[in-house]
Design an enzyme around this catalytic site. Sequence first.
Site, PDB file in Angstrom:
ATOM      1  N   HIS B  12       0.821  -1.226   0.000  1.00  0.00           N
ATOM      2  CA  HIS B  12       0.000   0.000   0.000  1.00  0.00           C
ATOM      3  C   HIS B  12       0.857   1.280   0.000  1.00  0.00           C
ATOM      4  CE1 HIS B  12      -0.007  -0.750   4.622  1.00  0.00           C
ATOM      5  NE2 HIS B  12       0.943   0.111   4.347  1.00  0.00           N
ATOM      6  N   HIS B  59      -1.893   4.472   9.927  1.00  0.00           N
ATOM      7  CA  HIS B  59      -0.561   5.058  10.144  1.00  0.00           C
ATOM      8  C   HIS B  59      -0.656   6.394  10.875  1.00  0.00           C
ATOM      9  CE1 HIS B  59      -0.095   2.341   6.707  1.00  0.00           C
ATOM     10  NE2 HIS B  59       1.205   2.339   6.907  1.00  0.00           N
ATOM     11  N   HIS B 193      10.328  -4.241   3.999  1.00  0.00           N
ATOM     12  CA  HIS B 193      10.850  -2.877   3.944  1.00  0.00           C
ATOM     13  C   HIS B 193      11.108  -2.349   5.344  1.00  0.00           C
ATOM     14  CE1 HIS B 193       6.522  -2.035   4.500  1.00  0.00           C
ATOM     15  NE2 HIS B 193       6.725  -0.731   4.596  1.00  0.00           N
ATOM     16  N   GLU B 240       4.154  -5.790   8.446  1.00  0.00           N
ATOM     17  CA  GLU B 240       2.792  -5.627   7.914  1.00  0.00           C
ATOM     18  C   GLU B 240       2.281  -6.885   7.222  1.00  0.00           C
ATOM     19  OE1 GLU B 240       2.818  -0.807   6.972  1.00  0.00           O
ATOM     20  OE2 GLU B 240       3.345  -2.211   5.397  1.00  0.00           O
TER      21      GLU B 240
END
Lengths: 120, 279
Positions: B12, B59, B193, B240
């Site tokens: 995303h 977030h 990441h 995630e």
Amino acid sequence: MIAAHSVQLTKQLIPGTYIFDGRMAMKGYNLNRMCYSFNSAENRKKFKAFPEAYCHSFNLTREQIHAVTDLDVLRMLQLGGNIYYLAKLTGIYGMTVQDLGAQQTGLSLDEFRAMLASQA
Amino acid sequence: MARIIGALTSSHIPSIGNAISNGKQGDAYWKPFFDGYKPVLRWLEQEQPDVAVVLYNDHGLNFFLNNLPTFAVGAAPEYITKDEGWGLPVFPPYKGYPEMSWHVIESLIEQDFDIAMCQEMAMDHAFINPMRLFWPDENPPKIKTIPVAINTVQFPLPKPSRCYALGKAIGNAVASWPTDEKVVVIGTGGMSHQLDGERAGFINKKFDEMCMEALLNDPESLTKFSSLELVREAGAQGAEIIMWLAARGALQGKVSRIHSSYHIPISNTAAGVLALANN
């Protein structure tokens, strides 16, 4: 199985990685609260006009204020900042996550990009 | 009885939103990434699901650290989008499905998932970008949505095993919803990441490829990781992948791969998309 508890009391369990646990959350609460306020364009404008005064209004520590005005990402992380919130601060100055990556790794932006691409 | 027809999992990354808005899908940098979605779009066109249960992580838009639920289920008639602080566009609200949301909530509590319940919830890029990738021609799309937020901001994160079990419980909830609607479960985030720390820029292709395979054939194997082990293997934000694992948990039938695509890097991230059919 490794547990997060007390990770940062000694050394980083995963090198080069800051686990945002309860201890860090306590330390960085006001810093993160300030960054959360940057979801509002009006607050971003207020901050940009008088960064230090804006930091003071959120009761940041002297160290945190220095880290913020220097845009020193590693220092902000060490002082309890969470990257999801810090990104809202650095975004005010047009910094992308690649800019942040370059700064934290001590590489130039081109070197950082090359490092990412080399992992393909 | 409503039926889960499959799970779609996708990165995303915020910059995807700007690439779509600026029409950069054909640029050299973006083309391999967007091409990876085409077979999934064909499947969606053919299947026409009615409802999307979207497992995503906020977030710092809707939730702050003052009140941060581990799992939160939306029960709003619509889900607004808001300024996240760094220039992503704000869109018209996404369509909710409060009646089914409350059914899911009641079913989850019955199954011992004591989730938070939200009659208002603002969506950030973690919800918006996958929706724009999967329904590129409509914004917002006609599909009704049930967002489920999973905490990935504040440690302790929910255990991967618990996220997988949440997905299973959502699967049970959908199966007991008394319409014949078609439901697709979406898990967003990942793949490997790391944005923060001296290890920023960390990517682990081997681990991502292992996850893609395991999600198809042996999802239980991924439940053996702790959250910190995921951080070590997939990077700080690579954790995630728990949303992918939750989405996979909802598939209780015979699972087959429709398509998968993987591309390094988009922004700082190994971008992946995986579509699984549930028969």
